[in-house]
Design an enzyme around this catalytic site. Sequence first.
Site, PDB file in Angstrom:
ATOM      1  N   GLY A 107       0.838  -1.203   0.000  1.00  0.00           N
ATOM      2  CA  GLY A 107       0.000   0.000   0.000  1.00  0.00           C
ATOM      3  C   GLY A 107       0.870   1.248   0.000  1.00  0.00           C
TER       4      GLY A 107
ATOM      5  CB  ILE B 261       2.804   2.904   4.778  1.00  0.00           C
ATOM      6  CG1 ILE B 261       1.823   3.954   5.331  1.00  0.00           C
ATOM      7  CG2 ILE B 261       4.025   2.761   5.688  1.00  0.00           C
ATOM      8  CD1 ILE B 261       1.398   3.729   6.767  1.00  0.00           C
TER       9      ILE B 261
ATOM     10  CD  GLU C  11      -0.779  -6.246  -1.253  1.00  0.00           C
ATOM     11  OE1 GLU C  11      -0.303  -5.321  -0.589  1.00  0.00           O
ATOM     12  OE2 GLU C  11      -1.920  -6.715  -1.056  1.00  0.00           O
TER      13      GLU C  11
ATOM     14  CB  VAL D 100       4.918 -13.082   6.327  1.00  0.00           C
ATOM     15  CG1 VAL D 100       5.857 -13.590   7.413  1.00  0.00           C
ATOM     16  CG2 VAL D 100       5.682 -12.287   5.272  1.00  0.00           C
TER      17      VAL D 100
ATOM     18  CB  ALA E 177       3.537  -0.990   5.548  1.00  0.00           C
ATOM     19  CB  VAL E 178      -0.473  -5.322   6.878  1.00  0.00           C
ATOM     20  CG1 VAL E 178       0.682  -6.146   6.336  1.00  0.00           C
ATOM     21  CG2 VAL E 178      -0.490  -5.330   8.403  1.00  0.00           C
ATOM     22  N   GLY E 179      -1.585  -1.843   6.965  1.00  0.00           N
ATOM     23  CA  GLY E 179      -2.756  -1.037   7.289  1.00  0.00           C
ATOM     24  C   GLY E 179      -2.672  -0.462   8.691  1.00  0.00           C
TER      25      GLY E 179
ATOM     26  CG  ASP F 144      -6.659   8.159  10.450  1.00  0.00           C
ATOM     27  OD1 ASP F 144      -7.169   8.792   9.512  1.00  0.00           O
ATOM     28  OD2 ASP F 144      -5.442   7.882  10.510  1.00  0.00           O
TER      29      ASP F 144
ATOM     30  CG  HIS G 173       2.893  25.048 -24.555  1.00  0.00           C
ATOM     31  ND1 HIS G 173       2.853  23.670 -24.519  1.00  0.00           N
ATOM     32  CD2 HIS G 173       3.905  25.389 -25.397  1.00  0.00           C
ATOM     33  CE1 HIS G 173       3.805  23.201 -25.329  1.00  0.00           C
ATOM     34  NE2 HIS G 173       4.455  24.218 -25.865  1.00  0.00           N
TER      35      HIS G 173
HETATM   36  P1  NAI Z   1      -2.953   0.160   3.132  1.00  0.00           P
HETATM   37  O1  NAI Z   1      -4.235  -0.376   3.619  1.00  0.00           O
HETATM   38  O2  NAI Z   1      -2.926   1.305   2.215  1.00  0.00           O
HETATM   39  O3  NAI Z   1      -2.097  -0.992   2.439  1.00  0.00           O
HETATM   40  C1  NAI Z   1      -1.812  -2.176   3.138  1.00  0.00           C
HETATM   41  C2  NAI Z   1      -1.498  -3.267   2.134  1.00  0.00           C
HETATM   42  O4  NAI Z   1      -1.107  -4.417   2.862  1.00  0.00           O
HETATM   43  C3  NAI Z   1      -2.681  -3.662   1.269  1.00  0.00           C
HETATM   44  O5  NAI Z   1      -2.256  -3.671  -0.067  1.00  0.00           O
HETATM   45  C4  NAI Z   1      -3.056  -5.042   1.780  1.00  0.00           C
HETATM   46  O6  NAI Z   1      -3.584  -5.859   0.774  1.00  0.00           O
HETATM   47  C5  NAI Z   1      -1.718  -5.558   2.267  1.00  0.00           C
HETATM   48  N1  NAI Z   1      -1.774  -6.571   3.310  1.00  0.00           N
HETATM   49  C6  NAI Z   1      -2.645  -6.673   4.325  1.00  0.00           C
HETATM   50  N2  NAI Z   1      -2.346  -7.746   5.089  1.00  0.00           N
HETATM   51  C7  NAI Z   1      -1.255  -8.332   4.545  1.00  0.00           C
HETATM   52  C8  NAI Z   1      -0.451  -9.440   4.884  1.00  0.00           C
HETATM   53  N3  NAI Z   1      -0.711 -10.190   5.949  1.00  0.00           N
HETATM   54  N4  NAI Z   1       0.608  -9.755   4.087  1.00  0.00           N
HETATM   55  C9  NAI Z   1       0.884  -8.999   2.991  1.00  0.00           C
HETATM   56  N5  NAI Z   1       0.158  -7.925   2.641  1.00  0.00           N
HETATM   57  C10 NAI Z   1      -0.883  -7.585   3.406  1.00  0.00           C
HETATM   58  O7  NAI Z   1      -2.132   0.458   4.466  1.00  0.00           O
HETATM   59  P2  NAI Z   1      -0.785   1.241   4.723  1.00  0.00           P
HETATM   60  O8  NAI Z   1       0.047   1.364   3.511  1.00  0.00           O
HETATM   61  O9  NAI Z   1      -0.196   0.574   5.930  1.00  0.00           O
HETATM   62  O10 NAI Z   1      -1.318   2.660   5.105  1.00  0.00           O
HETATM   63  C11 NAI Z   1      -2.191   2.807   6.246  1.00  0.00           C
HETATM   64  C12 NAI Z   1      -3.118   3.974   6.039  1.00  0.00           C
HETATM   65  O11 NAI Z   1      -2.393   5.175   5.980  1.00  0.00           O
HETATM   66  C13 NAI Z   1      -3.903   3.852   4.756  1.00  0.00           C
HETATM   67  O12 NAI Z   1      -5.227   4.216   4.993  1.00  0.00           O
HETATM   68  C14 NAI Z   1      -3.248   4.831   3.846  1.00  0.00           C
HETATM   69  O13 NAI Z   1      -4.147   5.402   2.912  1.00  0.00           O
HETATM   70  C15 NAI Z   1      -2.725   5.881   4.814  1.00  0.00           C
HETATM   71  N6  NAI Z   1      -1.543   6.489   4.262  1.00  0.00           N
HETATM   72  C16 NAI Z   1      -1.666   7.350   3.236  1.00  0.00           C
HETATM   73  C17 NAI Z   1      -0.560   7.888   2.652  1.00  0.00           C
HETATM   74  C18 NAI Z   1      -0.729   8.790   1.518  1.00  0.00           C
HETATM   75  O14 NAI Z   1      -1.812   9.304   1.331  1.00  0.00           O
HETATM   76  N7  NAI Z   1       0.294   9.004   0.733  1.00  0.00           N
HETATM   77  C19 NAI Z   1       0.786   7.593   3.117  1.00  0.00           C
HETATM   78  C20 NAI Z   1       0.798   6.670   4.179  1.00  0.00           C
HETATM   79  C21 NAI Z   1      -0.329   6.157   4.723  1.00  0.00           C
END
Ligand code: NAI
Length: 481
Positions: free
Chosen positions: A198, A200, A219, A253, A285-287, A328, A460
């Site tokens: 995702g 992060i 992923e 994992v 970084a799984v959410g 959140d 432009h």
């Molecule tokens: P996320 O929910 O965006 O992504 C987590 C990923 O981990 C998903 O693709 C999911 O399928 C995968 N996943 C879940 N369990 C797993 C497992 N056991 N093994 C492997 N993969 C697995 O969460 P993330 O990246 O941790 O971000 C958390 C929150 O923070 C989100 O809501 C995100 O939108 C927000 N955030 C937003 C940012 C931005 O707007 N640029 C930057 C950082 C965070």
Amino acid sequence: MQIAECGVRIGSMADTQRFDVLVIGAGPGGYVGAIRAAQLGLRVACVEKMPTLGGTCLNIGCIPSKALLDSSEWFAQAHSKFAHHGIVCDGLRLDLPAMMNRKDTVVQGLTHGIVGLFKKNGVISLQGHARLLDPQTVEITADDGTSQTVQSGAIVIATGSEPISLPSLPFDGDRVISSTEALSLPEVPQRLVVIGGGAIGLELGSVWLRLGAKVTVIELLPRLIPGTDTQIASALQRALTKQGFTFILGARVTQGAVQDKQVTLTVENDKGQRSELTADRVLVAVGRKPYTAGLGAAEVGVVFDERGRIVVDKHYQTSVPGVYAIGDVIPGPMLAHKAEEEGVALAERLAGRAGHVNYDVIPGVVYTWPEVATVGLSEEAAKSTGIDYRVGTFSFLANGRARCMDEAEGMVKVIAETKSDRVLGIHIIGPRASDLIAEAVLAMEFGAAAEDIARTMHAHPTLPEALREAALNVDRRSRQS
Ligand code: NAI
């Protein structure tokens, strides 16, 4: 004593322990909402348990990660692009402590800025951990153990979220880390495994890859950044693979062990096949999940859903009258700008005005390079709703400014309803997509048709011309058609 339309009691300034609005949490939702409420004449306090204001976003999230992304981007550019521009950098090397110091200075500047904003707008800042005693009373316990009790007509829970850990691989803060530690590693890991493809995982994975780490992303799903338009997510995967990322998709994992500064992981793919992987550090970084520990919300009757989110009505009121929640801790994307808008809308409602958030046009950005930025419906979502739509795309390869920048990787995709030409979604992968998306959000907020964007004159040569061309291309009129 005056009573605002929505029922918040506006107390006397002399009563220091009673407020009209008490906001718990000084992140983007809380501090922005507190300032807006104070601007509207309410007596407001904001309580924060961390020593600095700004919450996750400013201290250990958006801001430090973007500071490191910008620094590491310079480093990567210096290696891979400068020579192409005719700039020779001999003896280029990384000074990681200096890079970290710059990041910390950026964070300090912005968190101190909120102290100034609170003073300027008359928000009273309280330090400590807040716990609800009843729907109008909060106990605040400071780090030194002393506590005070404050009362408020309205209490706003804006306590944010925290990283989710994996049962098979709990955080140890050293080898198995969350985004917090990944922002301050003492050295560049040789092998970094990121669990979760995702925002992060890809952003912090990019930082360490650019600085020299070999990065493998595991992923669960067969694709990256779930929910994002598939064409754009696939383009990002191709771009990051070219940069050196290794992706193991459709895998998880099942086991992990830390020994001698090394983590050994057992990875199982969707066919049940197992393999082993070793790394110096593993970023999980799984959410994220709502953070409400020790808040006492459930004890006073606040209802939570099955995912631990606080249930609110459309005015952000919880099941307990006078207790509200934003950001959140409630359903919706966990994004700073979504929390901010909710904070403002709630403050306006508490002051008797009409606050509103348009949930259909929340931009989402992944700050990799190229960046991904999207708003509205993905093509898959448009298809599943059964709407008849047309798609216009435009490649940055044909954008003059992108070519001058040597950043021509990526595209803009505009999805518009066939009958009305109304824009349903805009998806960008490319240079400065994070900035380009603002025009798309504005267009959608105003209910624009693709034709409206197409007929808007764009300077432009600039990157936003690619958006105009994609809008023209909905009607097959772009130069690339
Ligand atoms: P996320 O929910 O965006 O992504 C987590 C990923 O981990 C998903 O693709 C999911 O399928 C995968 N996943 C879940 N369990 C797993 C497992 N056991 N093994 C492997 N993969 C697995 O969460 P993330 O990246 O941790 O971000 C958390 C929150 O923070 C989100 O809501 C995100 O939108 C927000 N955030 C937003 C940012 C931005 O707007 N640029 C930057 C950082 C965070």
